[in-house]
Design a protein around this motif. Structure first.
Motif, PDB file in Angstrom:
ATOM      1  N   PHE A 207      59.912  31.590  44.567  1.00  0.00           N
ATOM      2  CA  PHE A 207      58.824  32.496  44.641  1.00  0.00           C
ATOM      3  C   PHE A 207      58.590  32.929  43.243  1.00  0.00           C
ATOM      4  CE2 PHE A 207      59.485  33.361  49.426  1.00  0.00           C
ATOM      5  CZ  PHE A 207      58.570  32.312  49.628  1.00  0.00           C
ATOM      6  N   THR A 208      60.055  33.339  42.679  1.00  0.00           N
ATOM      7  CA  THR A 208      59.605  34.041  41.394  1.00  0.00           C
ATOM      8  C   THR A 208      59.294  32.896  40.265  1.00  0.00           C
ATOM      9  OG1 THR A 208      61.567  35.583  41.677  1.00  0.00           O
ATOM     10  CG2 THR A 208      61.068  35.462  39.412  1.00  0.00           C
ATOM     11  N   ASP A 209      59.663  31.730  40.201  1.00  0.00           N
ATOM     12  CA  ASP A 209      59.151  30.755  39.531  1.00  0.00           C
ATOM     13  C   ASP A 209      57.646  30.478  39.456  1.00  0.00           C
ATOM     14  OD1 ASP A 209      61.886  30.608  38.413  1.00  0.00           O
ATOM     15  OD2 ASP A 209      62.056  28.603  39.801  1.00  0.00           O
ATOM     16  N   GLU A 210      57.425  30.553  40.678  1.00  0.00           N
ATOM     17  CA  GLU A 210      55.893  30.333  40.971  1.00  0.00           C
ATOM     18  C   GLU A 210      55.100  31.650  40.367  1.00  0.00           C
ATOM     19  OE1 GLU A 210      54.585  27.681  42.326  1.00  0.00           O
ATOM     20  OE2 GLU A 210      52.643  27.904  42.926  1.00  0.00           O
ATOM     21  N   ALA A 211      55.809  32.662  40.652  1.00  0.00           N
ATOM     22  CA  ALA A 211      54.793  33.928  40.259  1.00  0.00           C
ATOM     23  C   ALA A 211      54.908  33.985  38.548  1.00  0.00           C
ATOM     24  CB  ALA A 211      55.480  35.063  40.616  1.00  0.00           C
ATOM     25  N   ILE A 212      55.686  33.460  38.102  1.00  0.00           N
ATOM     26  CA  ILE A 212      55.926  33.529  36.462  1.00  0.00           C
ATOM     27  C   ILE A 212      54.683  32.547  36.073  1.00  0.00           C
ATOM     28  CG2 ILE A 212      57.333  32.835  34.552  1.00  0.00           C
ATOM     29  CD1 ILE A 212      59.450  34.425  35.966  1.00  0.00           C
ATOM     30  N   SER A 213      54.844  31.155  36.744  1.00  0.00           N
ATOM     31  CA  SER A 213      53.948  30.224  36.214  1.00  0.00           C
ATOM     32  C   SER A 213      52.409  30.540  36.525  1.00  0.00           C
ATOM     33  CB  SER A 213      54.436  28.723  36.773  1.00  0.00           C
ATOM     34  OG  SER A 213      54.293  28.844  38.019  1.00  0.00           O
ATOM     35  N   TYR A 214      52.060  31.244  37.587  1.00  0.00           N
ATOM     36  CA  TYR A 214      50.888  31.640  37.994  1.00  0.00           C
ATOM     37  C   TYR A 214      50.354  32.617  36.922  1.00  0.00           C
ATOM     38  CZ  TYR A 214      46.802  33.737  40.055  1.00  0.00           C
ATOM     39  OH  TYR A 214      45.613  34.187  40.411  1.00  0.00           O
ATOM     40  N   PHE A 215      51.033  33.881  36.501  1.00  0.00           N
ATOM     41  CA  PHE A 215      50.361  34.385  35.555  1.00  0.00           C
ATOM     42  C   PHE A 215      50.380  34.117  34.205  1.00  0.00           C
ATOM     43  CE2 PHE A 215      54.420  36.450  33.939  1.00  0.00           C
ATOM     44  CZ  PHE A 215      54.975  36.872  35.210  1.00  0.00           C
ATOM     45  N   LYS A 216      51.277  32.991  33.866  1.00  0.00           N
ATOM     46  CA  LYS A 216      51.072  32.569  32.539  1.00  0.00           C
ATOM     47  C   LYS A 216      49.607  31.885  32.357  1.00  0.00           C
ATOM     48  CE  LYS A 216      55.840  31.771  30.945  1.00  0.00           C
ATOM     49  NZ  LYS A 216      56.770  30.648  30.815  1.00  0.00           N
ATOM     50  N   THR A 217      49.304  31.272  33.527  1.00  0.00           N
ATOM     51  CA  THR A 217      47.958  30.555  33.392  1.00  0.00           C
ATOM     52  C   THR A 217      46.443  31.482  33.658  1.00  0.00           C
ATOM     53  OG1 THR A 217      47.695  30.035  35.692  1.00  0.00           O
ATOM     54  CG2 THR A 217      49.071  28.633  34.463  1.00  0.00           C
ATOM     55  N   LYS A 218      46.829  32.720  33.711  1.00  0.00           N
ATOM     56  CA  LYS A 218      45.812  33.692  34.145  1.00  0.00           C
ATOM     57  C   LYS A 218      45.465  34.551  32.953  1.00  0.00           C
ATOM     58  CE  LYS A 218      44.891  31.574  37.917  1.00  0.00           C
ATOM     59  NZ  LYS A 218      43.907  30.704  38.104  1.00  0.00           N
ATOM     60  N   LYS A 219      45.643  34.250  31.729  1.00  0.00           N
ATOM     61  CA  LYS A 219      45.742  35.380  30.891  1.00  0.00           C
ATOM     62  C   LYS A 219      44.427  35.784  30.263  1.00  0.00           C
ATOM     63  CE  LYS A 219      49.293  35.053  27.925  1.00  0.00           C
ATOM     64  NZ  LYS A 219      50.315  34.244  27.028  1.00  0.00           N
ATOM     65  N   ASP A 220      43.371  34.878  30.842  1.00  0.00           N
ATOM     66  CA  ASP A 220      41.890  35.160  30.379  1.00  0.00           C
ATOM     67  C   ASP A 220      41.114  35.730  31.652  1.00  0.00           C
ATOM     68  OD1 ASP A 220      42.517  33.883  27.955  1.00  0.00           O
ATOM     69  OD2 ASP A 220      41.890  32.013  28.682  1.00  0.00           O
ATOM     70  N   GLN A 221      41.775  36.170  32.685  1.00  0.00           N
ATOM     71  CA  GLN A 221      40.999  36.602  33.820  1.00  0.00           C
ATOM     72  C   GLN A 221      41.973  37.493  34.450  1.00  0.00           C
ATOM     73  OE1 GLN A 221      40.157  33.650  36.647  1.00  0.00           O
ATOM     74  NE2 GLN A 221      38.894  34.897  37.729  1.00  0.00           N
ATOM     75  N   PRO A 222      41.519  38.818  34.825  1.00  0.00           N
ATOM     76  CA  PRO A 222      42.499  39.692  35.544  1.00  0.00           C
ATOM     77  C   PRO A 222      42.794  39.191  36.765  1.00  0.00           C
ATOM     78  CG  PRO A 222      40.168  40.277  35.809  1.00  0.00           C
ATOM     79  CD  PRO A 222      40.077  39.500  34.873  1.00  0.00           C
ATOM     80  N   PHE A 223      44.042  39.260  37.082  1.00  0.00           N
ATOM     81  CA  PHE A 223      44.792  38.658  38.270  1.00  0.00           C
ATOM     82  C   PHE A 223      45.469  39.690  39.184  1.00  0.00           C
ATOM     83  CE2 PHE A 223      48.466  38.282  35.473  1.00  0.00           C
ATOM     84  CZ  PHE A 223      49.352  39.059  36.343  1.00  0.00           C
ATOM     85  N   PHE A 224      45.277  39.408  40.520  1.00  0.00           N
ATOM     86  CA  PHE A 224      45.744  40.161  41.558  1.00  0.00           C
ATOM     87  C   PHE A 224      46.844  39.062  42.205  1.00  0.00           C
ATOM     88  CE2 PHE A 224      45.741  41.228  46.191  1.00  0.00           C
ATOM     89  CZ  PHE A 224      46.787  42.197  46.130  1.00  0.00           C
ATOM     90  N   LEU A 225      48.173  39.465  42.002  1.00  0.00           N
ATOM     91  CA  LEU A 225      49.329  38.519  42.627  1.00  0.00           C
ATOM     92  C   LEU A 225      50.075  39.364  43.418  1.00  0.00           C
ATOM     93  CD1 LEU A 225      51.134  36.384  42.813  1.00  0.00           C
ATOM     94  CD2 LEU A 225      52.121  37.083  40.779  1.00  0.00           C
ATOM     95  N   THR A 226      50.134  38.902  44.963  1.00  0.00           N
ATOM     96  CA  THR A 226      50.873  39.589  45.900  1.00  0.00           C
ATOM     97  C   THR A 226      52.106  38.855  46.051  1.00  0.00           C
ATOM     98  OG1 THR A 226      49.078  40.477  47.092  1.00  0.00           O
ATOM     99  CG2 THR A 226      51.202  40.411  48.254  1.00  0.00           C
ATOM    100  N   LEU A 227      53.207  39.366  45.484  1.00  0.00           N
ATOM    101  CA  LEU A 227      54.525  38.839  45.465  1.00  0.00           C
ATOM    102  C   LEU A 227      55.367  39.185  46.463  1.00  0.00           C
ATOM    103  CD1 LEU A 227      56.516  36.706  44.302  1.00  0.00           C
ATOM    104  CD2 LEU A 227      56.889  38.529  42.652  1.00  0.00           C
ATOM    105  N   ALA A 228      55.336  38.500  47.769  1.00  0.00           N
ATOM    106  CA  ALA A 228      56.108  39.304  48.878  1.00  0.00           C
ATOM    107  C   ALA A 228      57.062  38.514  49.372  1.00  0.00           C
ATOM    108  CB  ALA A 228      54.847  38.834  50.324  1.00  0.00           C
ATOM    109  N   TYR A 229      58.352  38.667  48.659  1.00  0.00           N
ATOM    110  CA  TYR A 229      59.678  38.290  48.945  1.00  0.00           C
ATOM    111  C   TYR A 229      60.156  38.499  50.455  1.00  0.00           C
ATOM    112  CZ  TYR A 229      60.355  38.133  43.783  1.00  0.00           C
ATOM    113  OH  TYR A 229      60.249  37.938  42.562  1.00  0.00           O
TER     114      TYR A 229
END
Ligand SMILES: [Ca+2]
Length: 497
Positions: A207-229
């Motif tokens: 889950f952490t790996d996926e979260a990190i790769s997600y926000f790396k790709t979203k730098k030009d648009q604000p993101f909302f990420l729910t990281l529910a371990y």
């Protein structure tokens, strides 16, 4: 007319209204990224930013959130178990507004908007990683409860109450007679509209790996990420070896259908037999259960550290609002510690509903502050929408923005859970809650409450957060006042959402 057909236009109109109210704000300020981290069944004493935390825990990365932001010593979830609590958290509403029986599975009605829907309409990229749990419609893609159908653009995780930490492959599911056999399951993760199989890896790390790769790709648009371990939920003993070594506890074998493990009436060799055997005291004894829990929590904390480090490395830390919360109190059967609170998950004693919570937003939320006013998980939606510049018009939202100064010290807060209920106003709490352990017996960490029946109990939480002194008999006027407040709230609000 079919229910969903009647409701869809209302939702659409609300979203359209939102998009309009949003447009003016967009040009003025860059919207912050929003990261909502949810832990599962974390004990009140198992959060190191709290002054009187357990000396046994190692959660230094949770301290980083407290240093950069604010912690809440009286944050309440809307239910003492996962599914209804998450329904309340994701919608900003007490879920018993629509689920009047206050059950384990409130679901998500078509007409109730989620945080993700508000943010998506406001131009955010949205993703959910981890557990998705509304207590109903598990393992299905084409239901309102599936994240892609309530505002999330992307999902990696599971739609269930729990998931095995190690067995995330297609092969493991094929070898299992009941991959979805209990409220927990194993096998490949749901990934947008398909499944993704992992032959190796530990779920918290995945889950952490996926979260990190997600926000790396979203730098030009604000993101909302729910990281529910799903950490620190059962199956608590499944932790990488280095953490087991640190806490000096032996590994327990993973589920293996060939081992023909038995438990009670469960089919021998089924995942249910394995799950039932190791998620209660018996095969694992008290002292070891606490060690497994501490190891699992330490691993979660390291993963949170990785997320915080990556945000910083990407230059996203300054403009990201982070909210951290556990979905309910520590479980009586995982070795969690809720001291000084009584009881835990499954009941409306403070140990079931008062949870660790922090908010960090550099320059916007006061760093290092300890907020002692009581707040609700329903406040998370209004806080996030406030940060994103969204104006809420829905009068049935129960929460309020935590970015605004709190002036009401006598806020009315209510809970309904099966045939139990509770109400809080100022320092006073009135409840008829009894005791519940889930299954088996509670661990040595569990603090037994003073009563286990449905009688009315009155507590002054300011002096007595552990709910040790029942003042109901000596203060009948206060009992009546609070009972009336609760009854009035119900008659005015139940069924309205
Ligand atoms: Ca939970």
């Amino acid at each position: 007319m079919h229910k969903s057909l009647r409701i869809i236009p209302a939702v659409f109109a609300a979203l359209l209204l939102l998009s309009c109210s949003q447009s003016n704000d967009k040009a003025e300020q860059k919207q912050p990224n929003i990261l909502l981290i949810i832990s599962d069944d974390q004990g009140y004493a198992d959060f190191s930013p709290f002054e009187n935390h357990s000396a046994e825990i190692s959660t230094p990365n949770m301290n980083r959130l407290a240093e950069s932001g604010m912690i809440f010593t009286q944050a309440y979830t809307t239910a003492p178990v996962c599914s209804p609590s998450r329904a309340g958290l994701n919608t900003g509403k007490f879920q018993f507004r629509w689920d009047e029986k206050a059950s384990w599975g409130p679901g998500l009605p078509d007409s109730v908007l989620t945080i993700a829907e508000y943010l998506k309409a406001a131009g955010y990229a949205t993703a959910r990683i981890g557990k998705s749990d509304y207590g109903t419609n598990y393992h299905k893609f084409n239901v309102r409860e599936y994240p892609l159908n309530h505002g999330y653009d992307h999902f990696l995780g599971f739609s269930a109450h729990a998931h095995d930490y190690w067995l995330n492959s297609e092969e493991s599911a094929k070898r299992t007679p009941d991959p979805n056999g209990t409220s927990a399951h194993l096998g490949p993760l749901m990934w947008d509209r398909e499944y993704k199989s992992y032959d190796e890896g530990y779920l918290t790390d995945i889950f952490t790996d996926e979260a990190i790769s997600y926000f790396k790709t979203k730098k030009d648009q604000p993101f909302f990420l729910t990281l529910a371990y799903n950490s620190v939920h059962h199956v608590i003993h499944e932790v990488p070896q280095k953490y087991l070594d640190k806490y000096e506890v032996k590994p327990i074998h993973n589920y293996d259908p060939d081992s023909i493990e038995t438990f009670g009436n469960q089919q021998p060799g089924s995942y249910a037999a394995y799950y039932e055997k190791y998620t209660r005291l018996g095969a694992i004894q008290d002292e070891d259960m606490r060690k497994y829990y501490l190891a699992n929590l330490n691993c979660l904390d390291d993963n949170i550290g990785r997320v915080l480090d990556a945000l910083k490395a990407e230059g996203l830390d300054k403009n990201t609002l982070i909210i951290y919360i556990s979905d309910n109190g520590g479980s009586p059967i995982t070795g969690a510690l809720n001291a000084p609170l009584s009881a835990g998950k499954y009941s409306l004693w403070e140990g079931g509903i008062r949870v660790p919570m922090a908010i960090s937003w550099p320059g916007k939320v006061e760093a290092g502050k300890v907020q002692t006013n009581y707040v609700s998980a329903t406040d998370i939606l209004p806080t996030i929408t406030d940060a994103a510049g969204i104006t809420l018009t829905d009068q049935t939202i129960d929460g309020k923005s935590l970015l605004k100064p709190e002036t009401d010290q006598k806020r009315l807060m209510v809970w309904k859970w099966g045939n139990t209920w509770a109400v809080r106003k100022g320092p006073w709490k009135l409840t008829n809650t009894n005791e519940s352990w889930g299954k088996g017996r509670p661990s040595a960490q569990y603090i037994k409450p003073i009563s286990n029946d449905l009688s009315l109990k009155l507590f002054n939480l300011e002096n007595d957060p552990g709910e040790r002194v029942n003042l109901a008999e000596e203060m009948p006027g206060k009992v009546e006042e609070l009972q009336n407040s609760y009854n009035n709230w119900c008659s005015e609000n139940l069924g309205k959402y």
